[in-house]
Design an enzyme around this catalytic site. Structure first.
Site, short mmCIF file in Angstrom:
data_model
loop_
_atom_site.label_atom_id
_atom_site.label_comp_id
_atom_site.label_asym_id
_atom_site.label_seq_id
_atom_site.Cartn_x
_atom_site.Cartn_y
_atom_site.Cartn_z
N ARG A 1 0.85 -1.19 0.00
CA ARG A 1 0.00 0.00 0.00
C ARG A 1 0.88 1.24 0.00
O ARG A 1 1.76 1.38 0.84
CB ARG A 1 -0.92 0.01 1.23
CG ARG A 1 -1.90 1.17 1.24
CD ARG A 1 -2.86 1.08 2.40
NE ARG A 1 -2.19 1.30 3.69
CZ ARG A 1 -2.85 1.46 4.83
NH1 ARG A 1 -4.16 1.39 4.85
NH2 ARG A 1 -2.19 1.66 5.96
N THR B 1 -0.99 7.64 -1.06
CA THR B 1 -2.29 7.56 -1.74
C THR B 1 -3.20 6.50 -1.15
O THR B 1 -4.40 6.49 -1.42
CB THR B 1 -2.08 7.24 -3.22
OG1 THR B 1 -1.50 5.93 -3.34
CG2 THR B 1 -1.14 8.26 -3.88
#
Length: 212
Positions: free
Chosen positions: A103, A107
């Site tokens: 991840r 963002t």
């Protein structure tokens, strides 16, 4: 999409110990392993079987065996590896693929950095292992990739889930022709400003393997 929060005292007991900040990595790994086996029992209720007959020492007996093609178990690296033994203990004939996803902390979107999966998953039931269903971006991307390769249905097994992550999954797969299921030990309160589950259990990868 279907969500199943497993309501069982042993599940709650082991999850409570996992949450405890005082639980060290070796104990955390053992507890996660045990908890996944309990979750896998619920997650495999829809596993496909075919009828068969075997001979006991006394007489023939009707029964079932797992259908072919074999189920595919897909841990999402790295934290999903801590769930693999607990899953394959219950489903030892399953095949195993690997999916590396990370991840982006800016963002909060998932990026794929490694894929070790069959190109053709036609007719396969897949079980994705991902400890934390937080924003839902990583899990949704993983499920979409499996469907793109022809998977018949996908069940995700997560130690914890956040409402925001489930809402994202439901939005992405609202019109999916293939079944999507999430099996989890608990649905927590929310995500914090950093995208972590509250109260959660911290970073599952770090607690399993240490900070690297």
């Amino acid at each position: 999409m279907r969500t199943h929060v497993v309501d069982h005292p042993l599940v709650a007991h082991k999850l409570t110990a996992l949450r405890d900040v005082r639980t060290d990595s070796p104990t955390f790994r053992r507890l996660a392993d045990e908890l996944v086996t309990l979750l896998a029992y619920e997650a495999t209720r829809d596993v496909r079987v075919v009828e068969t007959t075997v001979s006991t020492p006394v007489a023939p007996a009707d029964g079932v065996r797992l259908a072919r093609p074999a189920p595919l178990v897909v841990p999402i690296l790295r934290a999903g590896l801590g769930m693999l033994d607990g899953m394959t203990r219950l489903l030892p004939t399953a095949e195993v693929g690997f999916l590396g996803m990370v991840r982006d902390e800016g963002t909060l979107k998932a990026q794929t950095y490694a894929t070790r999966l069959p190109e053709d998953l036609s007719g396969r039931q897949c079980y994705v292992l991902d400890p934390m269903l937080a924003t839902g971006g990583t899990l949704a991307a993983a499920v979409e990739l499996l469907f793109e390769r022809g998977a018949e249905d996908v069940t995700a097994i997560c130690l914890l889930a956040a409402p925001e992550g489930l809402a994202h999954m439901e939005k992405v797969f609202a019109d999916s022709p293939q079944p999507v299921r999430v099996v989890t030990a608990a649905l927590d309160e929310r995500l914090n400003e950093h995208g972590y589950i509250v109260p959660g259990l911290g970073d599952a990868g770090d607690r399993l393997y240490g900070v690297v």
